[in-house]
Write a protein that holds these residues in place. Structure first.
Motif, PDB file in Angstrom:
ATOM      1  N   GLY A 123      49.461  40.661 -49.396  1.00 31.36           N
ATOM      2  CA  GLY A 123      48.156  40.769 -50.049  1.00 31.36           C
ATOM      3  C   GLY A 123      47.048  41.049 -49.049  1.00 31.36           C
ATOM      4  N   VAL A 192      44.445  42.323 -56.073  1.00 32.43           N
ATOM      5  CA  VAL A 192      45.859  42.565 -55.791  1.00 32.43           C
ATOM      6  C   VAL A 192      46.655  41.502 -56.532  1.00 32.43           C
ATOM      7  N   ASN A 194      49.846  39.636 -57.009  1.00 28.87           N
ATOM      8  CA  ASN A 194      51.122  39.332 -56.363  1.00 28.87           C
ATOM      9  C   ASN A 194      51.771  38.115 -57.018  1.00 28.87           C
TER      10      ASN A 194
END
Length: 226
Positions: A123, A192, A194
């Motif tokens: 990340g 992001v 994840n």
């Protein structure tokens, strides 16, 4: 020498017989000619109608054959669609089964900690921002803090930039999430994802062309490969 009445009558009868015979012969000739013409015309009409009937049934036969081809094509398309749907359903079931098993990953502390290290560092590299906010599940705060402390130095050494990380403890991820994190830049406009679910979706999309081949074998009708 004058003819007697008897002779005159005899000649008249003879002439009448001759005329009658001629008339009968002519009538027979006319009848024969008419019958011949009738038979010729009848034959012509019969042949014409026969050709029309043959043409009609040939056309009908072609129509039936065309309908059979169309029907067969429709049935094959329907069967193909059913097969494709069954394959799609099977793949969807496999992905759903994989999603249900994601929860098992977080139940193994050592395995989950190693996975979290990778998700955090990845990340960081994906954002490449000086300030990062991380959101996680409430029960994962400790493991995320450990992963951040472990990977900040690795990130700084790799990109030669400073990094400030904050774990958002006011907005946790949904308890329905199996695990993982979400990372945001300073103003929250760049994200992001994840989480374990998002990683599974990404892997599924990447492997989607390969999954049907692994499950059902190569498509023999496919002429071109990507």
């Amino acid at each position: 020498m004058a003819l007697s009445d008897a002779d005159v009558q005899k000649q008249i009868k003879h002439m009448m017989a001759f005329i009658e015979q001629e008339a009968n012969e002519k009538a027979e000739e006319i009848d024969a000619k008419a019958e011949e013409e009738f038979n010729i015309e009848k034959g012509r009409l019969v042949q014409t109608q026969r050709l029309k009937i043959m043409e009609y049934y040939e056309k009908k036969e072609k129509q039936i054959e065309q309908q059979k081809k169309i029907q067969m094509s429709n049935l094959m398309n329907q069967a193909r669609l059913k097969v494709l749907k069954a394959r799609d359903d099977m793949i969807a079931d496999l992905l759903n089964d994989a999603r249900q098993r994601l929860a098992n990953v977080a139940r193994d502390p050592s395995r989950y900690a190693a996975l979290m290290d990778g998700l955090v560092l990845q990340g960081f590299y994906q954002l490449l921002e000086p300030k990062v906010t991380i959101r996680c599940r409430k029960q994962d705060v400790g493991i995320v803090q450990a992963a951040v402390q472990k990977n900040i130095s690795i990130y700084k050494a790799a990109v030669k930039n400073n990094l400030e990380v904050r774990i958002d403890q006011d907005n946790f991820l949904s308890p329905e999430i199996s695990g993982g994190i979400e990372l945001y830049n300073a103003d929250g406009k760049i994200k992001v994802a994840n989480t374990l679910e998002s990683r599974l979706e990404l892997i599924a999309q990447h492997m989607m062309p390969e999954i049907p081949v692994a499950l059902f074998g190569a498509n023999q009708n496919r002429k071109f490969m990507d």
